[in-house]
Design a protein around this motif. Structure first.
Motif, PDB file in Angstrom:
ATOM      1  N   HIS A 107       0.845  -1.206   0.000  1.00 44.84           N
ATOM      2  CA  HIS A 107       0.000   0.000   0.000  1.00 44.84           C
ATOM      3  C   HIS A 107       0.872   1.246   0.000  1.00 44.84           C
ATOM      4  CE1 HIS A 107       0.747   0.980   4.321  1.00 44.84           C
ATOM      5  NE2 HIS A 107       0.968  -0.307   4.408  1.00 44.84           N
ATOM      6  N   HIS A 110       7.207  -6.195   3.209  1.00 41.57           N
ATOM      7  CA  HIS A 110       6.898  -5.107   4.131  1.00 41.57           C
ATOM      8  C   HIS A 110       8.089  -4.859   5.038  1.00 41.57           C
ATOM      9  CE1 HIS A 110       4.485  -2.620   6.845  1.00 41.57           C
ATOM     10  NE2 HIS A 110       3.543  -2.642   5.927  1.00 41.57           N
ATOM     11  N   ASP A 138       6.675   1.958   5.527  1.00 40.60           N
ATOM     12  CA  ASP A 138       5.501   1.117   5.770  1.00 40.60           C
ATOM     13  C   ASP A 138       4.549   1.242   4.595  1.00 40.60           C
ATOM     14  OD1 ASP A 138       3.163  -0.079   6.545  1.00 40.60           O
ATOM     15  OD2 ASP A 138       3.036   0.910   8.489  1.00 40.60           O
ATOM     16  N   GLY A 139       4.542   0.230   3.749  1.00 46.89           N
ATOM     17  CA  GLY A 139       3.711   0.239   2.556  1.00 46.89           C
ATOM     18  C   GLY A 139       4.529   0.483   1.296  1.00 46.89           C
ATOM     19  N   GLU A 153      -4.103   1.789   5.972  1.00 48.88           N
ATOM     20  CA  GLU A 153      -3.849   2.185   7.360  1.00 48.88           C
ATOM     21  C   GLU A 153      -5.120   2.591   8.107  1.00 48.88           C
ATOM     22  OE1 GLU A 153      -1.240   1.574   8.794  1.00 48.88           O
ATOM     23  OE2 GLU A 153       0.508   1.815   7.511  1.00 48.88           O
ATOM     24  N   HIS A 161      -2.108  -6.404   7.971  1.00 50.93           N
ATOM     25  CA  HIS A 161      -1.697  -6.117   6.592  1.00 50.93           C
ATOM     26  C   HIS A 161      -2.796  -6.567   5.638  1.00 50.93           C
ATOM     27  CE1 HIS A 161       2.421  -5.285   7.868  1.00 50.93           C
ATOM     28  NE2 HIS A 161       2.369  -6.377   8.609  1.00 50.93           N
TER      29      HIS A 161
END
Ligand SMILES: [Zn+2]
Length: 428
Positions: A96, A207, A107-108, A142, A376
């Motif tokens: 993401h 990730h 993160d993503g 998120e 996730h």
């Protein structure tokens, strides 16, 4: 060499550069400024806002630069296809691009950028693809804007109903459909997408690790075993608004005190159970410096290695909150807003990843297998699709913060590991 969140010293070649490592750096540099807040240095890439739309445009550009077939599914998730999307048994990777408030760079985006870089690496190797390959960017992972995580994958997997999705509102009262429409997407199509998921044979999400397990084992890359069960609970403490300067302490019904006791109880219960419990978000009414609050609304996030432990922690926190509330004349409502049971990643795919990675690089090296407390898209999709995850070492373990970090060498090791995995799964 380290890869700061704020910039890359030597970005290497352009998007079409053949090597996975140089194209990784180039893409990383392009994505870094988008949605970065100048004051905090953190990212504010909330779903369907301008920053998110810019990230999506970047995704589309990357797909088209590689000659991949670009599409948006009915829930706003982005896909970039190599091979026939309708052929079935596809290998899908991705992650993401949205963030938590003042989140980190990794993160993503690390998973999405590594996916494109892994494809570049496979093309450099000159492999032949025997299965369709897709790279995905899942929307609103998120949950920073609407309070529910993994909205794009939940909708696709039928784990969020259309009615419930229509009820999601952000802090300004804007509904999810309104937000999607404002960003140029058609909200009338949202809903379960079983045909699409049925065409996926394997989903692998890379990730950044959100803990220090790999730092402790000394490995740049690991494989996920399971995602802990986790959920979000809303605690509404209602008292009586009054003047902070004229109301005697003895006459107050102050819900902030009960909330504070509950925060301490959460810490105690989590310590007792070896679990995690966090009040990280709070809303206060009337929210005045000189006013005793009438309402304190706190959101609890709790996670544990198994369901029994999680139940024990949340039950313990609620019991303590009710005892304190009763003593102080405070009304308390507790609502579970979301919950995700334990996710055990499919053992066959997990073992296959282990074998592929053990057969590469340092021959005979066992790649560590780790559990995680973070949710996730891979966890959501695992109910419908064989799913696995790769983690890249995060030396401090810090995540959901501008200090979130991974070394450049580890990011490149992640790209190579993902390329190895995709080659093992999708190539002859
Ligand atoms: Zn993430």
């Amino acid at each position: 060499m380290s890869l700061p969140a704020g910039g890359v010293a030597n970005p290497g070649g352009g998007a079409a550069a053949p090597g996975g490592s140089s194209s990784f750096l180039s893409m990383w540099r392009e994505l870094l400024p988008i949605g970065r807040h100048r004051g905090s240095g953190g990212y504010r890439r909330y779903a369907w806002t301008g920053a998110d739309v810019d990230c999506r445009a970047w995704f589309r550009t990357q797909a088209e630069a590689r000659g991949l077939a670009y599409e948006v599914d009915r829930n706003g998730n982005q896909w970039a296809w190599l091979g026939d999307p309708l052929a079935g048994d596809a290998v899908v990777t991705g992650s993401h691009l949205d963030s938590v408030p003042d989140g980190g760079a990794f993160d993503g985006p690390l998973g999405v950028v590594s996916s494109f870089a892994a494809l570049d690496e496979l093309r450099r190797r000159g492999v032949e693809f025997t299965r369709p390959l897709a790279i995905g960017n899942f929307g609103d992972e998120e949950g920073a804007r609407f309070g529910l995580a993994c909205v794009g994958s939940r909708l696709a997997a039928g784990q969020l109903t259309v009615e419930a999705a229509h009820r999601l509102r952000d802090g300004d009262g804007i509904t999810l459909p309104q937000a999607m429409e404002a960003a140029g997407y058609d909200p009338d199509t949202i809903g379960p997408d079983p045909e699409r998921l049925a065409r996926i044979g394997a989903f692998v999400e890379l990730h950044v690790e959100q803990g220090r397990a790999l730092d402790l084992t000394g490995d740049p890359v690991g494989i996920a075993s399971a995602i802990w069960p986790h959920g979000r609970w809303r605690f509404d403490f209602r008292g009586e608004a009054n003047h902070a300067g004229t109301t005697r302490l003895a006459d107050r019904r102050d819900p902030m005190l009960t909330y504070a006791e509950t925060v301490l109880a959460a810490r105690r219960e989590a310590e007792l159970a070896g679990a995690l419990a966090t009040f990280g978000k709070i809303a206060v009414e009337p929210n005045g410096v000189n006013a005793i609050p009438s309402l304190v609304r706190g959101w609890l996030d709790s996670r544990a290695a198994d369901q029994d432990r999680l139940d024990a922690v949340v039950t313990g926190i609620e019991r303590a909150a009710r005892e304190h509330a009763e003593r102080a004349g405070i009304d308390l409502d507790v609502v579970r807003e979301s919950f995700t049971p334990v996710v055990e990643f499919e053992h066959a795919l997990r073992d296959e990843l282990g074998k592929i990675l053990a057969g590469r690089g340092d021959a005979g090296r066992t790649v560590p297998v780790l559990g995680t407390g973070a949710g996730h898209d891979a966890g959501i999709l695992s109910a419908s699709v064989p799913t696995a995850m790769l983690f890249v070492r995060n030396p401090t373990g810090v995540s959901h913060s501008p200090a979130e970090h991974a070394a450049e060498d580890d990011c490149v090791a992640g790209v190579v590991a993902l390329a190895d995995v995709l080659e093992g799964l999708a190539c002859s």
